[in-house]
Write an enzyme that holds these catalytic residues in place. Structure first.
Site, short mmCIF file in Angstrom:
data_model
loop_
_atom_site.label_atom_id
_atom_site.label_comp_id
_atom_site.label_asym_id
_atom_site.label_seq_id
_atom_site.Cartn_x
_atom_site.Cartn_y
_atom_site.Cartn_z
N CYS A 65 0.83 -1.20 0.00
CA CYS A 65 0.00 0.00 0.00
C CYS A 65 0.87 1.26 0.00
O CYS A 65 1.85 1.33 0.75
CB CYS A 65 -0.92 0.00 1.23
SG CYS A 65 -2.06 1.41 1.25
N CYS A 69 -0.44 4.95 6.85
CA CYS A 69 -1.20 4.79 8.09
C CYS A 69 -0.36 4.05 9.12
O CYS A 69 0.02 2.89 8.91
CB CYS A 69 -2.50 4.06 7.81
SG CYS A 69 -3.50 4.79 6.49
N CYS A 72 -1.00 0.30 10.37
CA CYS A 72 -1.26 -0.75 9.39
C CYS A 72 0.00 -1.52 9.00
O CYS A 72 1.02 -0.93 8.63
CB CYS A 72 -1.91 -0.15 8.14
SG CYS A 72 -2.42 -1.40 6.94
N CYS A 109 -17.01 -9.31 3.79
CA CYS A 109 -16.37 -8.02 3.60
C CYS A 109 -15.14 -8.23 2.72
O CYS A 109 -14.20 -8.92 3.12
CB CYS A 109 -15.95 -7.43 4.94
SG CYS A 109 -17.33 -7.26 6.09
N CYS A 142 -19.95 -6.40 1.53
CA CYS A 142 -19.47 -5.06 1.88
C CYS A 142 -18.09 -4.89 1.26
O CYS A 142 -17.20 -5.72 1.48
CB CYS A 142 -19.40 -4.90 3.40
SG CYS A 142 -18.76 -3.29 3.94
N CYS A 202 -20.63 1.78 6.47
CA CYS A 202 -19.97 1.12 7.60
C CYS A 202 -18.72 1.93 7.90
O CYS A 202 -17.84 2.08 7.05
CB CYS A 202 -19.63 -0.32 7.22
SG CYS A 202 -18.59 -1.17 8.41
N ARG A 272 -19.95 -3.36 15.86
CA ARG A 272 -19.24 -4.59 15.54
C ARG A 272 -17.94 -4.70 16.33
O ARG A 272 -17.11 -3.78 16.32
CB ARG A 272 -18.94 -4.63 14.04
CG ARG A 272 -18.36 -5.96 13.56
CD ARG A 272 -18.08 -5.90 12.08
NE ARG A 272 -19.13 -5.18 11.42
CZ ARG A 272 -18.94 -4.45 10.33
NH1 ARG A 272 -17.75 -4.33 9.81
NH2 ARG A 272 -19.96 -3.83 9.76
#
Length: 435
Positions: A65, A69, A72, A109, A142, A202, A272
């Site tokens: 990626c 972040c 992560c 998901c 999702c 979400c 959740r």
């Protein structure tokens, strides 16, 4: 406590507590913890009964990626030893999704690392959504693909997606300390684009990144203002090789207080219990079911979760039931707010991440192997799936303990890093990165 009586009354009427009341929940003592859980549990049962929705993650593309972040393991510059691979084929993703559905998952998901999808990526994901829905009748899908560009949410909706996930993660005031390659406003805009396209939104948070109580309250109130249908509450998994590897700030008691605060602020929303619950709640996970009405089954994107069969046993032992495909997740006043979708917020099936009471019997046998195994690995990874599951009960490779050795107990109220360590997904396999 007058505070809890007030919060229960407001929750049953869907009224927003004050910021001071939300902060007071986080400031309660451990002596009052069970009272806090019981109070928030009344609100949870009012809107969701004793149902638990099961969700299942399929990692379409792992690692590599370009975003930074800090939390992560897939971030730019991450030294975390994780599986890295490019896009799964639609049939591979569908096969992975079927394992979760067999374990009782009602929502799948599908997640891909990266800043956001290209138009070609949206075409690819659209084919994947079609394949998953063809093989798994009634399942919700999702998508979680990062920041959306104009028109992409509508294309995903047209392809059959029921929902879109994009978390705010932390407060606007501290967001720049966590990520510099995009902004908090970018995230808000993506959630709003999903809602405008008719997707069930979400959006949630990550607790344990060194934030203050005020930051937690800020992000939860911001989520309340955005009004997503489901709010995932993640607890930081401090991956070695990431900037937040040393951030062990949570105790099981604090994690429960955070969940209770979220429930009071978002009383009728699907809350959740998401990543990090096994690491930080540990043996107190069943108490969290009195606060959250939804969990992920099995593994996460790059770390192992609790075995699926253990999730199902925990739900049953705690006196809850897995939510069925024919049950609408959200309360009627929310489920009727949108039309034309296949999720609970749209009035036709359950929304948010998901499961089924009857389906939890025979499939529960399989969930230990299928749901407990990494569902989102490429074809070679799935061929080695049994080894990955067995690795949980065998000695893990050097540097990746399945449980850290016990040491002297930390003082009361402090986080314990000696009880459990992060378990990488793919441990026990000999899989090279295939990116």
């Amino acid at each position: 406590m007058d505070l809890l009586t007030t919060l229960v009354d407001k929750g049953l009427r869907r009224e927003t507590p004050t910021r001071e009341e939300a902060l007071a929940v986080l400031a309660t003592s451990d002596d009052d913890l069970l009272d806090v859980v019981a109070a928030a549990g009344k609100v949870r049962r009012r809107w969701f009964g004793r149902r638990v929705k099961l969700n299942y993650l399929v990692n379409l593309k792992s690692g590599l990626c370009p975003e930074d972040c800090s939390y992560c393991s897939q971030r730019l510059g991450s030294k975390a030893e994780i599986l890295k691979y490019t896009w799964l084929k639609p049939e591979q993703a569908s096969e992975a999704a079927a394992a979760g559905v067999a374990g009782g998952a009602k929502r799948v998901c599908i997640v891909a690392s990266g800043r956001g999808p290209t138009d070609r990526d949206v075409d690819r994901v659209s084919q994947t959504i079609a394949a998953i829905k063809k093989q798994n009748e009634g399942v919700e899908v999702c998508a979680c693909l990062g920041l959306l560009s104009d028109g992409q949410a509508a294309r995903l909706r047209a392809a059959g997606a029921d929902a879109y996930n994009h978390n705010l993660n932390t407060s606007e005031a501290t967001y720049g300390d966590i990520t510099t390659t995009h902004t908090y406003a970018d995230r808000v805009e993506t959630v709003q684009q999903a809602q405008a396209a008719g997707l069930s939104a979400c959006s949630g948070l990550i607790a344990g990144m060194g934030e203050s109580d005020a930051d937690l309250v800020d992000v939860v109130f911001a989520l309340r203002a955005l009004d997503p249908d489901s709010v995932p509450v993640n607890f930081l998994i401090p991956f070695e090789g990431t900037p937040l590897a040393k951030e062990w700030n949570l105790t099981p008691q604090r994690a429960l207080r955070i969940l209770a605060m979220v429930r009071f602020v978002c009383p009728d929303v699907e809350v959740r219990l998401a990543g990090g619950r096994e690491v930080h709640l540990r043996s107190m996970q069943p108490l969290a079911l009195h606060l959250a009405n939804s969990i992920f089954l099995g593994d996460y994107l790059t770390s192992e979760g609790q075995a699926g069969k253990d999730d199902l046993a925990m739900i049953a032992d705690a006196g809850f039931e897995v939510e069925g495909m024919d049950t609408t997740t959200l309360p009627e006043h929310r489920a009727g707010a949108l039309t034309g979708g296949g999720c609970g917020s749209h009035g036709g099936g359950g929304c948010g991440p998901c499961g089924d009471g009857d389906a939890a019997a025979e499939p529960a046998e399989r969930a230990g192997a299928d749901a407990g195994n990494a569902p989102s690995q490429p074809e070679e990874a799935r061929a080695e799936g049994a080894q990955a599951v067995e690795a949980r009960t065998e000695e893990a490779p050097a540097g990746v303990p399945s449980a850290a050795p016990a040491t002297a107990a930390a003082p009361a109220g402090e986080a314990r890093t000696d009880l459990v360590s992060v378990r990488r997904r793919g441990v026990g396999t000999e899989l090279p990165p295939n990116a």
